[in-house]
Design an enzyme around this catalytic site. Structure first.
Site, PDB file in Angstrom:
ATOM      1  N   GLU A   1       6.668   8.156  14.019  1.00 47.65           N
ATOM      2  CA  GLU A   1       7.679   9.001  13.330  1.00 47.65           C
ATOM      3  C   GLU A   1       6.923   9.874  12.203  1.00 47.65           C
ATOM      4  O   GLU A   1       5.990   9.215  11.461  1.00 47.65           O
ATOM      5  CB  GLU A   1       8.752   8.105  12.426  1.00 47.65           C
ATOM      6  CG  GLU A   1       9.533   8.805  11.547  1.00 47.65           C
ATOM      7  CD  GLU A   1      10.325   8.069  10.707  1.00 47.65           C
ATOM      8  OE1 GLU A   1      10.673   6.637  10.794  1.00 47.65           O
ATOM      9  OE2 GLU A   1      11.049   8.429   9.853  1.00 47.65           O
TER      10      GLU A   1
ATOM     11  N   CYS B   1      11.307 -12.013  -7.791  1.00 52.41           N
ATOM     12  CA  CYS B   1      10.262 -11.554  -8.282  1.00 52.41           C
ATOM     13  C   CYS B   1      10.376 -11.208  -9.931  1.00 52.41           C
ATOM     14  O   CYS B   1      10.436 -12.177 -10.501  1.00 52.41           O
ATOM     15  CB  CYS B   1       9.665 -10.316  -7.540  1.00 52.41           C
ATOM     16  SG  CYS B   1       7.774 -10.120  -7.781  1.00 52.41           S
TER      17      CYS B   1
ATOM     18  N   HIS C   1       9.509 -12.048  -2.392  1.00 50.75           N
ATOM     19  CA  HIS C   1      10.604 -11.076  -1.975  1.00 50.75           C
ATOM     20  C   HIS C   1      11.035 -11.453  -0.686  1.00 50.75           C
ATOM     21  O   HIS C   1      10.827 -10.989   0.568  1.00 50.75           O
ATOM     22  CB  HIS C   1      10.046  -9.874  -1.881  1.00 50.75           C
ATOM     23  CG  HIS C   1       9.512  -9.090  -3.183  1.00 50.75           C
ATOM     24  ND1 HIS C   1      10.512  -8.709  -3.906  1.00 50.75           N
ATOM     25  CD2 HIS C   1       8.189  -9.184  -3.672  1.00 50.75           C
ATOM     26  CE1 HIS C   1       9.855  -8.044  -5.084  1.00 50.75           C
ATOM     27  NE2 HIS C   1       8.466  -8.583  -4.990  1.00 50.75           N
TER      28      HIS C   1
ATOM     29  N   GLU D   1      13.793 -10.699   0.712  1.00 51.85           N
ATOM     30  CA  GLU D   1      14.589  -9.728   1.300  1.00 51.85           C
ATOM     31  C   GLU D   1      13.806  -8.938   2.412  1.00 51.85           C
ATOM     32  O   GLU D   1      14.314  -8.295   3.286  1.00 51.85           O
ATOM     33  CB  GLU D   1      14.927  -8.649   0.322  1.00 51.85           C
ATOM     34  CG  GLU D   1      13.847  -7.752  -0.525  1.00 51.85           C
ATOM     35  CD  GLU D   1      13.284  -8.609  -1.668  1.00 51.85           C
ATOM     36  OE1 GLU D   1      13.492  -9.594  -1.728  1.00 51.85           O
ATOM     37  OE2 GLU D   1      12.723  -7.689  -2.687  1.00 51.85           O
TER      38      GLU D   1
HETATM   39  N1  GLN Z   1       6.120  -6.753 -12.594  1.00 52.70           N
HETATM   40  C1  GLN Z   1       6.019  -7.993 -12.203  1.00 52.70           C
HETATM   41  C2  GLN Z   1       4.815  -8.449 -11.772  1.00 52.70           C
HETATM   42  O1  GLN Z   1       3.718  -7.615 -11.443  1.00 52.70           O
HETATM   43  C3  GLN Z   1       6.897  -8.274 -11.102  1.00 52.70           C
HETATM   44  C4  GLN Z   1       6.780  -7.517  -9.875  1.00 52.70           C
HETATM   45  C5  GLN Z   1       7.866  -7.119  -8.777  1.00 52.70           C
HETATM   46  O2  GLN Z   1       9.132  -7.549  -9.098  1.00 52.70           O
HETATM   47  N2  GLN Z   1       7.787  -6.980  -7.734  1.00 52.70           N
HETATM   48  O3  GLN Z   1       4.445  -9.556 -11.555  1.00 52.70           O
END
Ligand code: GLN
Length: 538
Positions: free
Chosen positions: A140, A385, A514, A516
């Site tokens: 893409e 996070c 994460h 997700e």
């Molecule tokens: N700012 C935070 C860190 O760097 C959380 C990062 C995030 O939420 N991806 O650890």
């Protein structure tokens, strides 16, 4: 190996990524091995340095590349992991050419924009395809044809076709407006887009016609004549309620076999049964479940952007579909609670609340108030996070009595830095080495027995993707635990807390990673699944 280039006509934001991912899904369902590549024409070496309001979510691959959200679409539709070579930017390509030049890999030759840059693009495409032994590589090209920025990538596509004339196909995803005051679908902008593509030496083989509705025969004929494409190769791509309908819609016009025919391959039946069932569930699950996402990356002038949290949204949807519920997601601006804490009681209307990832100070106090409200009012809460880091700060302040608890990210000096910078990040920050240097990609995590996490995953050892510089300060583990916080997931090799939970709450789970990024439509993520399951009971 066959190569399918997908370019966009008329304007951006018409769903090229979903179209590419859908073509991939169709071909995979016909039994082929498929991979997909995203090319972004900007200079940034990766998406990690961009504000999500500017560019949408930063997606993270297993091997730790911070890339465009479309890679997330590819993973979700293909149900395959996508790796670093499948993502290119102008900056990345130039960087690699310059590195090779510095290493004398061009044997004294003059290195030129053409052909050396397109050749580098071609080499990367081939490498990505070979790595997974792909039958089809979808590529893409970001942006819209006619932009100065993506010319070198179109040039690469053109050059690849010279060498492999029977193995390269061009698809144009273009937009057909239906202006209200005219009341008719207009094809002219697409005609111009095709001319522009022609001037780059490329003739599209197939046009995917995005519009609010399907094309009629008349419009197809017109486009066919003016754009030099057979009418059967012009496929309608009408607006749909759910992106997961797109492969089904394409197959109504037999797109998969049209593609095979272009490559002189025999027609094959596609098997989208499970996908079709998913779409039926989506359409037939009227009972809503209300989820609030409390964040800050969605305001852009008068418009609300949802792209910044696209993987979180999709993960919520997948978990809702699995339980035959209709996801209804509301954007809540964290900053509103800072100005007016009375608004917090509005959070009661949600079955569950998510505080997603983020960076910097803005909105942080509002998110902390949100978390406190969820904790005290038994509202199912999932922190991701930054959401986990803030849950630790909230608990430290309001339960452990550490009133000045904070993160080093927000305050350099405080008596109680409960979230501190990871030791290997200190030097990087000092030297301003920000690009691609966070703790990125997949790391192991061991789950504690008798926790919600264990119940959700049903596993002791898991692996999840990360993107952060800060961590729970281990000095505070004991006091947090003494006050009832559970360290439900640990990375033992680095001694990092990966998941926290609270006792005596229906669902209070927050992760340093994460989750997700790993949710797929037919394989919802276990934590999201359990979160939604609990939320439905509220
Ligand atoms: N700012 C935070 C860190 O760097 C959380 C990062 C995030 O939420 N991806 O650890």
């Amino acid at each position: 190996m066959k190569y399918i280039f997908v370019a966009g006509g008329v304007m951006s934001g018409i769903g090229k990524g979903v179209a590419t991912a859908s073509i991939g899904r169709i071909l995979k369902s016909k039994g082929f091995r498929v991979t997909a590549i995203k090319i972004d024409p900007y200079i940034n070496v990766d998406a990690g340095t961009m504000n999500p309001v500017e560019h949408g979510e930063v997606f993270v691959t297993e091997d730790g590349t911070e890339c465009d959200q479309d890679i997330g679409n590819y993973e979700r539709f293909l149900d395959e992991n996508i790796y670093t070579d499948n993502y290119m930017t102008t900056g990345r390509v130039y960087q690699s050419v310059i590195n090779k030049e510095r290493n004398l890999e061009y044997n004294g030759k003059c290195v030129e924009v053409v052909p050396d840059i397109p050749n580098e693009v071609i080499a990367t495409i081939k490498r990505a395809g070979k790595k997974v032994k792909a039958d089809f590589v979808l590529i893409e090209i970001g942006g819209t044809v006619g932009e100065y920025q993506n010319l070198l990538f179109l040039e690469a596509a053109r050059m690849l076709k010279i060498v492999h004339p029977r193995d390269v196909l061009f698809i144009l995803v273009s937009y057909m407006p239906v202006p209200e005051m005219i009341g008719e679908m207009k094809t002219k902008p697409t005609q111009y887009a095709v001319r522009t593509l022609n001037s780059a030496g490329i003739q599209p083989d197939i046009i995917l016609a995005r519009s609010i509705m399907s094309l009629d025969e008349q419009r197809k004929k017109k486009l066919s004549n003016f754009c030099n494409v057979q009418a059967d190769d012009i496929i309608s791509a009408p607006d749909v309620a759910s992106i997961y309908e797109v492969p089904i819609n394409f197959e109504k016009e037999d797109l998969g076999n049209r593609i095979l025919k272009k490559f002189n391959l025999k027609s094959r039946q596609s098997n989208l049964k499970d996908w079709d069932n998913l779409v039926k569930v989506i359409k037939n699950s009227p009972e809503p479940i209300e989820i609030g996402i409390v964040g800050k990356y969605f305001e852009s002038g008068k418009f609300t952007l949802t792209d910044s949290y696209i993987s979180v949204i999709e993960a919520v949807k997948h978990a809702c579909f699995a339980q035959h519920r209709k996801p209804r997601i509301t954007w809540v601006s964290a900053e509103d609670f800072e100005k007016n804490p009375k608004l917090l009681k509005n959070l009661n209307k949600f079955h569950g609340i998510i505080v997603p990832g983020g960076f910097g100070n803005r909105g942080v106090e509002g998110k902390i108030k949100t978390i406190e409200y969820c904790r005290k009012n038994n509202i199912p809460f999932l922190g991701l996070c930054l959401g986990m880091q803030l849950a630790v700060i909230e608990f430290s302040r309001n339960v452990c009595g550490l009133k000045d608890a904070t993160s080093r990210e927000f305050k350099q000096k405080s008596n109680n830095i409960v979230i501190d910078v990871m030791s290997d990040q200190k030097e990087l920050i000092k030297e301003k080495k920000y690009g691609g240097t966070m703790r990125l990609g997949a790391y192991e995590c061991e789950i504690k027995e008798n926790t919600i996490s264990q119940k959700s995953y049903g596993l002791k050892n898991i692996s999840e993707r990360h993107r952060h510089r800060y961590e729970l300060n281990n000095k505070y583990r004991q006091i947090l635990q003494d006050n009832g916080m559970i360290m439900a997931g640990l990375n033992n090799s680095k001694d990092l807390v990966e998941i926290i939970e609270l006792k005596d709450h229906p669902f209070f789970v927050a992760t340093q990673f994460h989750p997700e990024f790993k949710s797929r439509p037919l394989k919802p993520h276990p934590l999201f699944l359990e979160f939604i399951r609990t939320a439905t009971k509220k």
